[in-house]
Motif scaffolding. Sequence first.
Motif, mmCIF file in Angstrom:
data_model
loop_
_atom_site.group_PDB
_atom_site.id
_atom_site.type_symbol
_atom_site.label_atom_id
_atom_site.label_comp_id
_atom_site.label_asym_id
_atom_site.label_seq_id
_atom_site.Cartn_x
_atom_site.Cartn_y
_atom_site.Cartn_z
ATOM 1 N N MET A 123 75.938 50.368 -81.447
ATOM 2 C CA MET A 123 76.137 50.223 -82.894
ATOM 3 C C MET A 123 76.951 48.959 -83.151
ATOM 4 O O MET A 123 77.959 48.741 -82.512
ATOM 5 N N ALA A 124 76.494 48.168 -84.091
ATOM 6 C CA ALA A 124 77.188 46.910 -84.370
ATOM 7 C C ALA A 124 77.245 46.683 -85.871
ATOM 8 O O ALA A 124 76.347 47.105 -86.599
ATOM 9 N N MET A 125 78.314 46.044 -86.303
ATOM 10 C CA MET A 125 78.440 45.686 -87.709
ATOM 11 C C MET A 125 78.214 44.182 -87.818
ATOM 12 O O MET A 125 78.651 43.423 -86.954
ATOM 13 N N VAL A 126 77.527 43.765 -88.868
ATOM 14 C CA VAL A 126 77.349 42.335 -89.113
ATOM 15 C C VAL A 126 77.917 41.984 -90.484
ATOM 16 O O VAL A 126 77.913 42.805 -91.398
ATOM 17 N N GLU A 127 78.400 40.754 -90.595
ATOM 18 C CA GLU A 127 78.977 40.297 -91.855
ATOM 19 C C GLU A 127 77.872 40.016 -92.867
ATOM 20 O O GLU A 127 76.845 39.422 -92.526
ATOM 21 N N VAL A 128 78.089 40.464 -94.097
ATOM 22 C CA VAL A 128 77.108 40.248 -95.164
ATOM 23 C C VAL A 128 77.576 39.142 -96.109
ATOM 24 O O VAL A 128 76.850 38.202 -96.393
ATOM 25 N N CYS A 129 78.813 39.270 -96.597
ATOM 26 C CA CYS A 129 79.353 38.302 -97.555
ATOM 27 C C CYS A 129 80.813 38.625 -97.813
ATOM 28 O O CYS A 129 81.337 39.605 -97.282
ATOM 29 N N LYS A 130 81.443 37.812 -98.629
ATOM 30 C CA LYS A 130 82.792 38.119 -99.096
ATOM 31 C C LYS A 130 82.683 39.094 -100.273
ATOM 32 O O LYS A 130 81.725 39.031 -101.054
ATOM 33 N N MET A 131 83.660 39.978 -100.379
ATOM 34 C CA MET A 131 83.646 40.970 -101.467
ATOM 35 C C MET A 131 83.586 40.267 -102.826
ATOM 36 O O MET A 131 82.933 40.756 -103.754
ATOM 37 N N ALA A 132 84.228 39.118 -102.937
ATOM 38 C CA ALA A 132 84.254 38.374 -104.207
ATOM 39 C C ALA A 132 82.855 37.933 -104.626
ATOM 40 O O ALA A 132 82.597 37.682 -105.804
ATOM 41 N N ASP A 133 81.936 37.846 -103.661
ATOM 42 C CA ASP A 133 80.565 37.418 -103.976
ATOM 43 C C ASP A 133 79.647 38.594 -104.285
ATOM 44 O O ASP A 133 78.433 38.408 -104.426
ATOM 45 N N LEU A 134 80.218 39.797 -104.337
ATOM 46 C CA LEU A 134 79.401 40.990 -104.569
ATOM 47 C C LEU A 134 80.001 41.840 -105.704
ATOM 48 O O LEU A 134 80.441 42.965 -105.499
ATOM 49 N N PRO A 135 79.997 41.285 -106.922
ATOM 50 C CA PRO A 135 80.540 42.052 -108.049
ATOM 51 C C PRO A 135 79.626 43.217 -108.433
ATOM 52 O O PRO A 135 78.485 43.297 -107.958
ATOM 53 N N VAL A 136 80.118 44.091 -109.287
ATOM 54 C CA VAL A 136 79.330 45.232 -109.767
ATOM 55 C C VAL A 136 78.001 44.727 -110.332
ATOM 56 O O VAL A 136 77.956 43.749 -111.076
ATOM 57 N N GLY A 137 76.908 45.391 -109.928
ATOM 58 C CA GLY A 137 75.588 45.048 -110.452
ATOM 59 C C GLY A 137 74.865 43.981 -109.654
ATOM 60 O O GLY A 137 73.766 43.576 -110.021
ATOM 61 N N LYS A 138 75.483 43.524 -108.556
ATOM 62 C CA LYS A 138 74.847 42.485 -107.731
ATOM 63 C C LYS A 138 74.509 43.042 -106.351
ATOM 64 O O LYS A 138 75.044 44.068 -105.930
ATOM 65 N N MET A 139 73.631 42.345 -105.639
ATOM 66 C CA MET A 139 73.360 42.707 -104.252
ATOM 67 C C MET A 139 73.244 41.460 -103.400
ATOM 68 O O MET A 139 72.945 40.376 -103.891
ATOM 69 N N LYS A 140 73.533 41.646 -102.122
ATOM 70 C CA LYS A 140 73.433 40.584 -101.120
ATOM 71 C C LYS A 140 72.664 41.176 -99.950
ATOM 72 O O LYS A 140 72.610 42.398 -99.779
ATOM 73 N N SER A 141 72.103 40.305 -99.113
ATOM 74 C CA SER A 141 71.367 40.835 -97.977
ATOM 75 C C SER A 141 71.652 40.014 -96.728
ATOM 76 O O SER A 141 72.176 38.901 -96.797
ATOM 77 N N VAL A 142 71.290 40.610 -95.602
ATOM 78 C CA VAL A 142 71.489 39.959 -94.318
ATOM 79 C C VAL A 142 70.285 40.286 -93.439
ATOM 80 O O VAL A 142 69.727 41.382 -93.515
ATOM 81 N N THR A 143 69.876 39.294 -92.641
ATOM 82 C CA THR A 143 68.767 39.506 -91.722
ATOM 83 C C THR A 143 69.331 39.890 -90.359
ATOM 84 O O THR A 143 70.246 39.244 -89.862
ATOM 85 N N VAL A 144 68.783 40.968 -89.805
ATOM 86 C CA VAL A 144 69.215 41.437 -88.483
ATOM 87 C C VAL A 144 67.956 41.569 -87.637
ATOM 88 O O VAL A 144 67.214 42.528 -87.758
#
Length: 110
Positions: free
Chosen positions: A1-22
């Motif tokens: 099991m591994a965790m990967v970084e998605v973004c900074k919390m400041a870049d993910l305000p309410v109503g937004k989404m970010k994604s990461v390719t794994v």
Amino acid sequence: MAMVEVCKMADLPVGKMKSVTVGENRILVANVEGKLHAMRAICNHEGGPLDEGELDHNQIICPWHGAIWDVTTGKTIWFPMKLDNEPLYAVKVENETVYVETEPLKELSA
Ligand code: FES
């Protein structure tokens, strides 16, 4: 099991989404009323990019054919045909950075 970084919390305000390719997979993290939820970003209808869809509260609309997904459950809210559920992932925030687990929480069947 591994965790990967998605973004900074400041870049993910309410109503937004970010994604990461794994590897071959893509995982999105959505901020639904202050709570983070992660779900696979590949629509299992025909592979539409859910991270490029519209987020409205807990609902993501697939940009390709309009399937409506519930990012909190991985289930379809609306589509003319039955689709499998999308896998969900664990999310954590550490030092103002958002991380997502690369393995699904559970494999949900339709
Ligand atoms: S690919 Fe998402 S609704 Fe068709």
